[in-house]
Every structure is written in C-alpha cells, then in structure tokens.
Design a protein around this motif. Structure first.
Motif, PDB file in Angstrom:
ATOM      1  N   LEU A 279       0.824  -1.209   0.000  1.00  0.00           N
ATOM      2  CA  LEU A 279       0.000   0.000   0.000  1.00  0.00           C
ATOM      3  C   LEU A 279       0.861   1.263   0.000  1.00  0.00           C
ATOM      4  CD1 LEU A 279      -2.747  -1.104   2.571  1.00  0.00           C
ATOM      5  CD2 LEU A 279      -3.001  -0.876   0.091  1.00  0.00           C
ATOM      6  N   LEU A 280       1.929   1.245   0.765  1.00  0.00           N
ATOM      7  CA  LEU A 280       2.813   2.410   0.815  1.00  0.00           C
ATOM      8  C   LEU A 280       3.530   2.622  -0.521  1.00  0.00           C
ATOM      9  CD1 LEU A 280       4.254   1.884   4.388  1.00  0.00           C
ATOM     10  CD2 LEU A 280       2.954   3.877   3.633  1.00  0.00           C
ATOM     11  N   ASP A 281       3.932   1.521  -1.150  1.00  0.00           N
ATOM     12  CA  ASP A 281       4.591   1.634  -2.452  1.00  0.00           C
ATOM     13  C   ASP A 281       3.654   2.236  -3.498  1.00  0.00           C
ATOM     14  OD1 ASP A 281       6.965   0.637  -1.545  1.00  0.00           O
ATOM     15  OD2 ASP A 281       6.595  -1.420  -2.191  1.00  0.00           O
ATOM     16  N   ARG A 282       2.362   1.958  -3.360  1.00  0.00           N
ATOM     17  CA  ARG A 282       1.407   2.431  -4.360  1.00  0.00           C
ATOM     18  C   ARG A 282       0.850   3.814  -4.057  1.00  0.00           C
ATOM     19  NH1 ARG A 282      -3.640  -0.898  -7.103  1.00  0.00           N
ATOM     20  NH2 ARG A 282      -4.269   0.786  -8.496  1.00  0.00           N
ATOM     21  N   PHE A 283       0.493   4.044  -2.801  1.00  0.00           N
ATOM     22  CA  PHE A 283      -0.214   5.287  -2.464  1.00  0.00           C
ATOM     23  C   PHE A 283       0.614   6.296  -1.676  1.00  0.00           C
ATOM     24  CE2 PHE A 283      -3.563   1.974  -2.702  1.00  0.00           C
ATOM     25  CZ  PHE A 283      -4.266   2.480  -3.788  1.00  0.00           C
ATOM     26  N   GLY A 284       1.700   5.865  -1.038  1.00  0.00           N
ATOM     27  CA  GLY A 284       2.510   6.783  -0.247  1.00  0.00           C
ATOM     28  C   GLY A 284       2.017   6.916   1.187  1.00  0.00           C
ATOM     29  N   ARG A 285       2.873   7.502   2.028  1.00  0.00           N
ATOM     30  CA  ARG A 285       2.585   7.571   3.464  1.00  0.00           C
ATOM     31  C   ARG A 285       1.339   8.386   3.803  1.00  0.00           C
ATOM     32  NH1 ARG A 285       8.638   9.337   5.182  1.00  0.00           N
ATOM     33  NH2 ARG A 285       9.688   7.317   4.940  1.00  0.00           N
ATOM     34  N   VAL A 286       1.213   9.550   3.189  1.00  0.00           N
ATOM     35  CA  VAL A 286       0.153  10.482   3.581  1.00  0.00           C
ATOM     36  C   VAL A 286      -1.229   9.880   3.357  1.00  0.00           C
ATOM     37  CG1 VAL A 286      -0.868  12.748   3.171  1.00  0.00           C
ATOM     38  CG2 VAL A 286       1.622  12.494   3.176  1.00  0.00           C
ATOM     39  N   ALA A 287      -1.467   9.341   2.160  1.00  0.00           N
ATOM     40  CA  ALA A 287      -2.771   8.761   1.849  1.00  0.00           C
ATOM     41  C   ALA A 287      -3.072   7.569   2.742  1.00  0.00           C
ATOM     42  CB  ALA A 287      -2.825   8.343   0.380  1.00  0.00           C
ATOM     43  N   VAL A 288      -2.061   6.735   3.010  1.00  0.00           N
ATOM     44  CA  VAL A 288      -2.259   5.560   3.864  1.00  0.00           C
ATOM     45  C   VAL A 288      -2.607   5.981   5.290  1.00  0.00           C
ATOM     46  CG1 VAL A 288      -1.065   3.604   4.933  1.00  0.00           C
ATOM     47  CG2 VAL A 288      -0.858   3.995   2.476  1.00  0.00           C
ATOM     48  N   LEU A 289      -1.925   7.001   5.805  1.00  0.00           N
ATOM     49  CA  LEU A 289      -2.214   7.469   7.166  1.00  0.00           C
ATOM     50  C   LEU A 289      -3.624   8.052   7.274  1.00  0.00           C
ATOM     51  CD1 LEU A 289       1.166   9.141   8.215  1.00  0.00           C
ATOM     52  CD2 LEU A 289       0.120   7.097   9.205  1.00  0.00           C
ATOM     53  N   ARG A 290      -4.041   8.811   6.269  1.00  0.00           N
ATOM     54  CA  ARG A 290      -5.391   9.373   6.303  1.00  0.00           C
ATOM     55  C   ARG A 290      -6.454   8.287   6.248  1.00  0.00           C
ATOM     56  NH1 ARG A 290      -4.219  14.439   2.112  1.00  0.00           N
ATOM     57  NH2 ARG A 290      -3.180  15.785   3.648  1.00  0.00           N
ATOM     58  N   ALA A 291      -6.250   7.297   5.380  1.00  0.00           N
ATOM     59  CA  ALA A 291      -7.211   6.201   5.272  1.00  0.00           C
ATOM     60  C   ALA A 291      -7.267   5.391   6.571  1.00  0.00           C
ATOM     61  CB  ALA A 291      -6.840   5.295   4.099  1.00  0.00           C
ATOM     62  N   SER A 292      -6.108   5.172   7.186  1.00  0.00           N
ATOM     63  CA  SER A 292      -6.093   4.392   8.430  1.00  0.00           C
ATOM     64  C   SER A 292      -6.819   5.132   9.549  1.00  0.00           C
ATOM     65  CB  SER A 292      -4.650   4.084   8.840  1.00  0.00           C
ATOM     66  OG  SER A 292      -3.950   5.257   9.196  1.00  0.00           O
ATOM     67  N   ALA A 293      -6.691   6.457   9.585  1.00  0.00           N
ATOM     68  CA  ALA A 293      -7.413   7.235  10.593  1.00  0.00           C
ATOM     69  C   ALA A 293      -8.924   7.088  10.411  1.00  0.00           C
ATOM     70  CB  ALA A 293      -7.003   8.706  10.508  1.00  0.00           C
ATOM     71  N   LEU A 294      -9.390   7.124   9.165  1.00  0.00           N
ATOM     72  CA  LEU A 294     -10.827   6.956   8.893  1.00  0.00           C
ATOM     73  C   LEU A 294     -11.314   5.576   9.322  1.00  0.00           C
ATOM     74  CD1 LEU A 294     -11.130   8.679   5.387  1.00  0.00           C
ATOM     75  CD2 LEU A 294     -11.977   9.541   7.588  1.00  0.00           C
ATOM     76  N   PHE A 295     -10.525   4.550   9.053  1.00  0.00           N
ATOM     77  CA  PHE A 295     -10.888   3.189   9.469  1.00  0.00           C
ATOM     78  C   PHE A 295     -10.986   3.097  10.987  1.00  0.00           C
ATOM     79  CE2 PHE A 295     -10.213   1.772   5.205  1.00  0.00           C
ATOM     80  CZ  PHE A 295     -10.833   0.527   5.100  1.00  0.00           C
ATOM     81  N   ALA A 296     -10.000   3.675  11.690  1.00  0.00           N
ATOM     82  CA  ALA A 296     -10.009   3.621  13.152  1.00  0.00           C
ATOM     83  C   ALA A 296     -11.205   4.365  13.731  1.00  0.00           C
ATOM     84  CB  ALA A 296      -8.708   4.208  13.701  1.00  0.00           C
ATOM     85  N   ILE A 297     -11.538   5.523  13.147  1.00  0.00           N
ATOM     86  CA  ILE A 297     -12.692   6.291  13.617  1.00  0.00           C
ATOM     87  C   ILE A 297     -13.974   5.476  13.453  1.00  0.00           C
ATOM     88  CG2 ILE A 297     -14.143   8.297  13.077  1.00  0.00           C
ATOM     89  CD1 ILE A 297     -11.492   9.778  12.374  1.00  0.00           C
ATOM     90  N   ALA A 298     -14.142   4.862  12.281  1.00  0.00           N
ATOM     91  CA  ALA A 298     -15.336   4.045  12.030  1.00  0.00           C
ATOM     92  C   ALA A 298     -15.419   2.885  13.016  1.00  0.00           C
ATOM     93  CB  ALA A 298     -15.324   3.524  10.593  1.00  0.00           C
ATOM     94  N   GLY A 299     -14.284   2.204  13.233  1.00  0.00           N
ATOM     95  CA  GLY A 299     -14.277   1.061  14.144  1.00  0.00           C
ATOM     96  C   GLY A 299     -14.605   1.444  15.570  1.00  0.00           C
ATOM     97  N   LEU A 300     -14.025   2.533  16.045  1.00  0.00           N
ATOM     98  CA  LEU A 300     -14.296   2.986  17.412  1.00  0.00           C
ATOM     99  C   LEU A 300     -15.763   3.349  17.598  1.00  0.00           C
ATOM    100  CD1 LEU A 300     -11.073   5.114  17.932  1.00  0.00           C
ATOM    101  CD2 LEU A 300     -11.785   3.222  19.408  1.00  0.00           C
ATOM    102  N   LEU A 301     -16.351   4.018  16.604  1.00  0.00           N
ATOM    103  CA  LEU A 301     -17.776   4.372  16.687  1.00  0.00           C
ATOM    104  C   LEU A 301     -18.652   3.132  16.771  1.00  0.00           C
ATOM    105  CD1 LEU A 301     -17.994   7.360  14.157  1.00  0.00           C
ATOM    106  CD2 LEU A 301     -18.367   7.461  16.639  1.00  0.00           C
ATOM    107  N   ILE A 302     -18.314   2.111  15.987  1.00  0.00           N
ATOM    108  CA  ILE A 302     -19.101   0.872  16.013  1.00  0.00           C
ATOM    109  C   ILE A 302     -19.004   0.189  17.377  1.00  0.00           C
ATOM    110  CG2 ILE A 302     -19.310  -1.456  15.043  1.00  0.00           C
ATOM    111  CD1 ILE A 302     -18.391  -0.247  12.351  1.00  0.00           C
ATOM    112  N   VAL A 303     -17.783   0.148  17.943  1.00  0.00           N
ATOM    113  CA  VAL A 303     -17.605  -0.488  19.258  1.00  0.00           C
ATOM    114  C   VAL A 303     -18.348   0.291  20.338  1.00  0.00           C
ATOM    115  CG1 VAL A 303     -15.922  -1.072  21.048  1.00  0.00           C
ATOM    116  CG2 VAL A 303     -15.413  -1.567  18.650  1.00  0.00           C
ATOM    117  N   ILE A 304     -18.254   1.620  20.286  1.00  0.00           N
ATOM    118  CA  ILE A 304     -18.911   2.446  21.302  1.00  0.00           C
ATOM    119  C   ILE A 304     -20.429   2.311  21.237  1.00  0.00           C
ATOM    120  CG2 ILE A 304     -19.346   4.833  22.037  1.00  0.00           C
ATOM    121  CD1 ILE A 304     -16.479   5.485  21.032  1.00  0.00           C
ATOM    122  N   LEU A 305     -20.962   2.266  20.014  1.00  0.00           N
ATOM    123  CA  LEU A 305     -22.419   2.264  19.828  1.00  0.00           C
ATOM    124  C   LEU A 305     -23.006   0.876  19.597  1.00  0.00           C
ATOM    125  CD1 LEU A 305     -22.638   5.367  17.439  1.00  0.00           C
ATOM    126  CD2 LEU A 305     -22.989   5.321  19.921  1.00  0.00           C
ATOM    127  N   GLY A 306     -22.165  -0.133  19.482  1.00  0.00           N
ATOM    128  CA  GLY A 306     -22.647  -1.488  19.170  1.00  0.00           C
ATOM    129  C   GLY A 306     -23.597  -2.030  20.231  1.00  0.00           C
TER     130      GLY A 306
END
Length: 413
Positions: A279-306
């Motif tokens: 993923l880093l070879d294809r998209f670079g650090r910045v895009a990967v970090l932003r996408a990972s933050a979005l995934f973590a936010i979604a996951g935390l919301l699901i756990v909190i509200l599940g």
C-alpha cells in the motif's frame, strides 16, 4: 559498517529482525491476555487497575528516553538483547505478583521493569528496521510491525488457551520468557553489531553529540510526526490494555471471549500491516495514514455504539485495520535521515508511548466514572487529530524518486 554487507547477510538480517519484532509482541500479549485474571486475583477496581498498568508506562518512558543514548554508544544489537533480558525479568515478577503473592505493588514494579526493557528494545529494533530498509531499498517497517502483531496474536492465542486449560499466571509468564530468551540466543548472531552507533564514524557526517540528540525534540517535522504516532498509538494501546475488559464489562461476556476479541483486533492489525509495504509503495505515506485514521474512527464508533458482541466484533476489525499503520509509518518517516536516526526514532517512539502507555491508565480513570465504552471517545478525538496532521510524514531528503513521486501523486487525497 552495514554498507559492506552482501545480499545474503542483508537477507538474514532482515529475517532475524522480523522475529525480533515478534518477541516483544508475544510477551506483551501474554501480560494483556491475563489482565482479567490478575485483576480478579488482586481484587482491583477499574481505576486501581489503571494505576497498576501505569507502572508499565513509567518503565517504558524511562527506557525510551534512555534508548537513543544507549544505542548511540553501544549499538542496536546490544540494546535489543539487554531490553529483552530486562523485560523477561519483569514478566516473571508480574506473574508472581499477580498470582502467588497477590500484591499490587509487586505487579506495578514488575510492569515497570518489563516496560523499561520493552522501551529500550522498541527503539533499538525500530532503528534496526530502518537500517534494513535502507540496506534493502524496500519499504519494510510496516512488515516488521506486522511481525510484532503476529507475535501479539500468538501471545493472545496462547493466553486464551492458558485460561481455558487453567494454567496459572506464573507458569504462563515463565513460558513466555522461555520463548523470548531461547529465540534471542539464536537470532542475535544474524544481526550486525553497531547499527545506530554514532561513535564509530559510520557516516561521512560527524556523530551527533548528546546535546544535538536532545535538540531533535524541537524539530517541527519530528514534533508533528510524534503527534501522529501519539494519536494512532493511543488507538493501539487502548485496545492492548483494555479491550478484554471493555468486552467483559461493556458487553457482559466471559474473560475467554474478551481475550478472543483482543485476538480479533490483533489479527486485523496484522493483516493491515502485512499489506502495508504494498500500500505504501502504491499510495505513499500520507494517503495511507489518512485512510487508516478513517478506518479507526469508524471502528471505534461501532464499538462504542454497538448493541451486541457480533456488531462490536465488526468494529474491532475496523479499529485494528485503522491502528495498523500509524506507529510503523511514523517511525519510518522519523528515520528518513540516517544521521541522528536513533535520536529521532527515539523521540517519536517516546511521543507515541505517552499515548500507548500513559493513555490507557488515563482511560481507566475516565472509565471508572463514565464506563470504558464511553471513555473511548477520547481515543476517537486523538485519532482524528492524527489523521489531520498526516501530511507531516511526507518523505524528505535522500528518499528515492519513487517515494517522492508517490507522495506528489496522492498529495491531494
């Protein structure tokens, strides 16, 4: 000195570093998987358990602050061996204090020793990892952290099995120590001596003085990368210390199911990190970090509200995938400049561990008042800030044209 290594030596070095990264993960998961058992044996409340875990934070931060100086004078291999030896002693003390002695103070002290060993080892193995990246000319650090996650997964599985079979905590901890020590006796010969050592004249630049190593804490880029790692490490560390208890207390499941939920998190994080190099070879650090933050936010919301365990498990998968990249990508960015690599990796590691280790005890204090599930909102805020600052991890200096082109291509993402 590492410039003179041939292809086979670099390959063996790379393989050994994969295993070295797995060992602390295995040891940490051995402790985490037994937290419900140790809490019950000690009769500790959630807040009291938070303060006990604080011992891990104290030891780790002291180790992290000492690590860059130790590496500069003794080299990465020496510090890795010393760190694993010290952390093994701490794990034995934790096992005894959490079962035979049922002493909160003993567990606290054991965790402090365990944390110190882990702290110096963490910086040293990441310095070793960035050196292998440069020698092999490949993105490898996420893969090394995937190995850490594999070790954590194996440790979580062993812990869950130990609970089901009824193995005592001291015996379980002794097993984890045996695995660590025996593995290190074999692996250390494959690691070149002196990686990160700044007194041997490996670079055309003069070695950094102690004052210069401390000055990296004032560098704008290093500070911003530290904040990114801090936020994402908070997401990882919160799961590492609290997820079994979050599931037991928040979703009313058994301790074994709580440990299994932690295993789900680690598995998801491992999958993310295993794919990280590609993923880093294809998209670079910045895009990967932003996408990972979005995934973590979604996951935390699901756990909190599940509403039930199954729904929360889906959230845990997203949480694990999101937490996968912040730490290794941030450390890789900190290691862009070979001169002073130990100082910058140490500084960023320390910033991350302030959240990775101090954050979870703080979460326990909040959780005592509002519940652990609602306390995760603090983690949510930290991850959001990390995502917003992702641009700071863009490669600099002597990075390859390939890396620069990746970042430029996806800068607008």
């Amino acid at each position: 000195m590492n410039h003179s290594l041939n292809t086979r030596q670099i390959h063996l070095w790379r393989i050994s570093v994969y295993f070295i990264f797995a060992l602390p993960g295995f040891a940490i998961a051995s402790w985490v998987s037994r937290t419900p058992t140790i809490r019950d044996a000690l009769g500790a409340t959630t807040a009291q358990m938070g303060w006990i875990i604080f011992g891990l934070a104290v030891g780790s931060i002291i180790g992290l602050l000492c690590a860059s100086h130790l590496i500069a004078y003794k080299g990465g291999r020496f510090v890795i061996i010393a760190g694993l030896a010290v952390s093994s002693i701490g794990l034995v003390v934790v096992g005894m204090g959490g079962s035979w002695l049922t002493s909160s103070i003993t567990v606290f002290l054991g965790l402090a020793v365990f944390g110190f060993g882990n702290g110096i080892c963490d910086v040293a193995m990441n310095v070793e990892g960035t050196a292998v990246e440069r020698a092999a000319q490949k993105s490898l650090l996420t893969g090394f952290h995937a190995a850490f996650s594999v070790g954590t997964l194996l440790g979580a599985m062993a812990g869950s099995a130990a609970i089901k079979v009824g193995i005592s905590v001291p015996v379980h901890m002794a097993f984890a120590v045996a695995v660590t020590v025996l593995s290190m006796i074999y692996l250390y010969r494959l690691v070149p001596a002196g990686t990160g050592k700044e007194t041997g004249g490996d670079s055309i630049d003069p070695p950094m003085s102690a004052r210069e190593r401390m000055a990296v804490w004032k560098e704008r880029r290093t500070v911003l990368i530290g904040i990114i790692v801090l936020g994402m490490a908070f997401a990882e560390g919160s799961a590492g210390d609290w997820l079994p208890l979050i599931m037991v207390d928040g979703y009313k499941v058994t301790p074994a199911m709580g440990s299994f939920a932690f295993g789900i998190f680690v598995a998801a994080m491992t999958i993310g990190r295993a794919a990280g190099g590609m993923l880093l070879d294809r998209f670079g650090r910045v895009a990967v970090l932003r996408a990972s933050a979005l995934f973590a936010i979604a996951g935390l919301l699901i756990v909190i509200l599940g509403q039930n365990y199954a729904v929360a498990a889906v959230g845990i998968v997203f949480w694990g995938l999101g937490a996968a990249f912040g730490f290794p990508v941030g450390l890789s960015a900190a290691g862009d400049d070979p001169r002073g690599v130990a100082a910058r990796v140490g500084a960023v590691s320390t910033a991350g561990y302030l959240a990775f280790l101090v954050g979870p005890p703080f979460l326990g204090i909040i959780g005592e008042s509002v519940g652990l599930l609602r306390a995760l909102i603090v983690v949510l805020i930290a991850v959001t800030i990390a995502g917003l600052l992702s641009q700071a991890a863009k490669p600099i200096g002597m990075q390859t044209t390939k890396f620069r082109d990746q970042e430029n291509r996806f800068e607008s993402i």
